[in-house]
Structure formats: structure tokens, C-alpha cells
Design an enzyme around this catalytic site. Sequence first.
Site, mmCIF file in Angstrom:
data_model
loop_
_atom_site.group_PDB
_atom_site.id
_atom_site.type_symbol
_atom_site.label_atom_id
_atom_site.label_comp_id
_atom_site.label_asym_id
_atom_site.label_seq_id
_atom_site.Cartn_x
_atom_site.Cartn_y
_atom_site.Cartn_z
ATOM 1 N N LYS A 78 19.971 48.084 -2.462
ATOM 2 C CA LYS A 78 20.635 49.390 -2.412
ATOM 3 C C LYS A 78 21.023 49.783 -3.838
ATOM 4 O O LYS A 78 21.397 48.911 -4.638
ATOM 5 C CB LYS A 78 21.888 49.255 -1.538
ATOM 6 C CG LYS A 78 22.669 50.532 -1.341
ATOM 7 C CD LYS A 78 23.937 50.269 -0.510
ATOM 8 C CE LYS A 78 24.627 51.546 -0.083
ATOM 9 N NZ LYS A 78 25.844 51.297 0.704
ATOM 10 N N SER A 153 25.875 54.155 4.832
ATOM 11 C CA SER A 153 25.255 54.704 3.643
ATOM 12 C C SER A 153 24.027 53.915 3.176
ATOM 13 O O SER A 153 23.231 54.417 2.394
ATOM 14 C CB SER A 153 26.276 54.740 2.502
ATOM 15 O OG SER A 153 26.752 53.437 2.220
ATOM 16 N N SER A 177 28.618 50.607 6.670
ATOM 17 C CA SER A 177 27.359 51.023 6.045
ATOM 18 C C SER A 177 26.201 50.046 6.125
ATOM 19 O O SER A 177 25.100 50.384 5.713
ATOM 20 C CB SER A 177 27.596 51.360 4.580
ATOM 21 O OG SER A 177 28.098 52.649 4.499
HETATM 22 N N1 GLN Z 1 30.300 55.900 6.587
HETATM 23 C C1 GLN Z 1 31.482 55.306 6.045
HETATM 24 C C2 GLN Z 1 32.002 56.143 4.916
HETATM 25 O O1 GLN Z 1 31.457 57.159 4.675
HETATM 26 C C3 GLN Z 1 31.206 53.909 5.616
HETATM 27 C C4 GLN Z 1 30.572 53.839 4.301
HETATM 28 C C5 GLN Z 1 30.345 52.451 3.827
HETATM 29 O O2 GLN Z 1 30.531 51.489 4.561
HETATM 30 N N2 GLN Z 1 29.994 52.349 2.563
HETATM 31 O O3 GLN Z 1 32.940 55.813 4.269
#
Ligand code: GLN
Length: 476
Positions: A78, A153, A177
Site C-alpha cells: 500500500k 482504504s 482498512s
Molecule cells: N474507513 C475508515 C476511515 O476512513 C478506516 C480507515 C483505515 O482503517 N485506515 O477512517
Amino acid sequence: MVSVNYSSLEAIQDEIRKGDLNCVSMVRHYLQNIEEKRHLNVFLEVYKDEALARAEEIDLKFSQGTQGRLAGLVVGLKDLLCYKDHRIQGGSKILEGFESQFSATAVKRLIAEDAIIIGRQNCDEFGMGSSNENSPFGPTLNEMDNTRVPGGSSGASAVSVQADMCQVALGSDTGGSVRQPAAFCGIIGLKPTYSRISRHGLIAYASSFDTIGIFSKSIEDNALVLEVIAGKDDYDSTVSQKKVENYTGAISYDKKARVAYLKETFESEGLNNDIKEKTLGTLDFLRREGHSVDEIVFPLMKYALPTYYILTTAEASSNLSRYDGVKYGYRSPKGKDLLSMYKKSRSEGFGPEVIRRIMLGTFVLSASYYDAYYTKAQKVRRLIKDQTQSILSDYDFIILPTTPTPPFKIGEKKNDPLEMYLADLFTVQASVAGIPAVSIPNGTDKDGLPIGLQIMTNDFKEKELFSFSKYILDKQ
Ligand code: GLN
């Protein structure tokens, strides 16, 4: 030409030992898939020549019997994980042109065991999002249905494994995420205990929540990678000093588990019916197999999401203050003096969701609201953590769906941040509590879209988590 979609590194290594496969042909296979599936928009950069050269080196090691434990494993990263002398930008324009000066500890450990890094993958900007649509490089598409999101994400990292563009990918999980995109793509995604893996070289979003997570097709690969990358590290003072368990030894579950599920989960308004049925089906299966399965009430559940969003935006506003146009990446050419240069660089460099969160975080930390929001949320976090752990002192696992809905359509929630935040309804509890959780495939809905089952357990019980997950995957 490789035509098999290998489910585990062990299968790959067996073939290599038999002389039927080598690392070069494995890398070529992934490169071909990456090329053929470019429309999915997974990779921001592919390290073609470098990966092939590494593959040659590792093939040589194989022939001499000096290869590391991860020889034959091709990994995607990532765009939040530093890899020395390679570009990194956290899925953001503000880090345009920036190159990592060191590798993340996790990445270094993978390479030391002869894993091959194949490229840098798209993601929501700084890890903020649930659909991969918050990327200046455009959305990543779910391979199963190209009109749908892969989750976020770390959505692109999930698709890279789903679409066989690499065997394993490292993502980051702050509030779901890794687990949520794993569920949307029908693969396995682990968020280990907070502090189990060093965060050195992971670009920060919300430091007291951030964990590196692992995407894989098999439990065995996940366990092996965790075993390699976890553990103490002089570069991260918050990492646990606890000894890393032998996660790969005997991944089997022959006990009778005590399983809890939370009443509130199944009463959630937005819970899709197919997902509800599948999850209840798993609980029934466990009952039939002689495990004890109890319903528990957890009234704090409704506070997990607001607590998460207050604390993570607060931490993000502080972490992201370092991007000022001076130290890293992008600098606006329009600044007339120092202050306007800061402002213009940040307004032009950050995307709308990141700006929204910096503003929210700045608000909850401001002098007049600090106690009302930030301090209060810290107290609620403690309550959620304590009560979750108290459940886990009576039960081995808590089972719930990973997501309230199957993968949604691209564009469906993009303009409604609150709707988007609700995608994390079931994943944030483990993040607020800091406990490990995994998402494993649990069949599909009536339209054939993947469904994820989430299993949570107490701190540092990843070994049990792997064993129980494998038991469910094999038996059900
Ligand atoms: N979707 C969640 C957020 O927007 C989790 C993101 C993540 O785990 N990096 O914060």
C-alpha cells in the site's frame, strides 16, 4: 507459463523445489496479470525490472539451498509503507515526488526473508476512506464486479490479491482498512493487536490506532508473514516487547470454543439481510459442532463509530500538520509569503476528505471544545476497551459481520461522508479497543458478491485467531 492461482506460499515453494516453477516465472505471471488488469487501477508503480532481478537472485539461492523463509513470495505494498529509495506518497498529491529514505521495519523484514516487492498500490488518501475513491489517482475497481468498490482504504492491496497480481499485500488498518476491503474482495485480511507490528515507516494517520495489516488467500500465508514482521523494534517505542509466537506451527483448532455475538450488531438498521443470514448461519454451524455460542448485550456499540471519528480526526490533524510545503513533496508556486505558501500548498495538495478531517480534528482539539469532544471520547474509548476485554475474558471470540453491506457501487456513497463512515460500523470496535481481528470469506450474497465474517479476540491471541479461522474456513 504459470497457469495456477496458488492459494499458499507453501504450494509455490513445493513446485519450486520439484523444479516445476521458479521465482522468475512467478514474477512474470504476476506482471502479466497486472498488465492485463490495468483497468482495475491497482498499482501506482510496478517495479518490473527490479522484481525480475530479485527473482533471479532468489532462484539462485534456491539452487544453493540458502533461500529465506519467504522465498517465492511476491508482495505488494500500500502506498503508505516506506520502501527505501522508492517513491511513496500516501495516496496524496501533497507527497508528490517524495522518495522513502528508509524502509518500514515490516518491509525490511520481508525482504530479509527473500520476499520480492512488486510495486506500490493505490489507496484512499492517507488511509482515509472506505472505498478507495478518495485517491487523486482515481478509484480502484473490484475485480468481481467492476462497477463496485473494493472497499478501502487499502482497497487496491485487496484487489491485488483477489486478482492474483501478487500473493500477499501489506496494507494498514486504522478503523477497518484491511478487514473491510478483504471482505469486499473475498479474501483474508488481518488487523493484528495494536503494537504487535512496528509502525516505523508506516505513514501516520491516527497513531494510537494505526496497525499494519496483511492480505492473503490462505491463513498459512497470513500467519507466516505476521511471524516474520511482528515483534520489537528499536525504531518504534510503542511496539510491544512481547515475544512473537510461532504462528505457523500447527494451525488447528480442536477445543470447544466459547463464542459471543453482540445483540446490537444484528439489530443494526443498515445490516443487509444476506449478510445477517450468513453470519447467523456460521453461528448455527458452530453450535452444531458443539461450541458454546451466547448472545451478549453491548450497549456501548453505538458509541464506537463516533468515538473513532473524534479521536482519529484529532490525531490526523496533528499528524498531518507536518505537510506544510517546506519539508516534503508538493509546494504551491502561488504563495506570496510564508503563510500563504503554507496555506496554498495544503489546500492544493490535500484532497477534500483529508481537509474535512483536518478541520474536524482541529475543531475537537480546540480549547473551547477539547473537553466536550476529545476528553470525552478518550473516556468512552476506555469504557469500550474495558467492556470488550471483559467479554473476552469470558469468551474466546466475538463473531460479527465485517461489513453491514456487500461492496457498494462506485459513486454510491462518495458524496455522503456519513454514509461512507457507516461502512466501518463493525470494524471500529476492534480498532478502538486495540484488539486483533480478522475478516475471512463467508460465501456470497444472492448476487454473488463476497461476504466477510469478522472474528475478534483478546490482545496478542493471533495464534488462536488463525487456528479458529482456519477451522471455520475448512469445515463450513
Ligand atoms: N474507513 C475508515 C476511515 O476512513 C478506516 C480507515 C483505515 O482503517 N485506515 O477512517
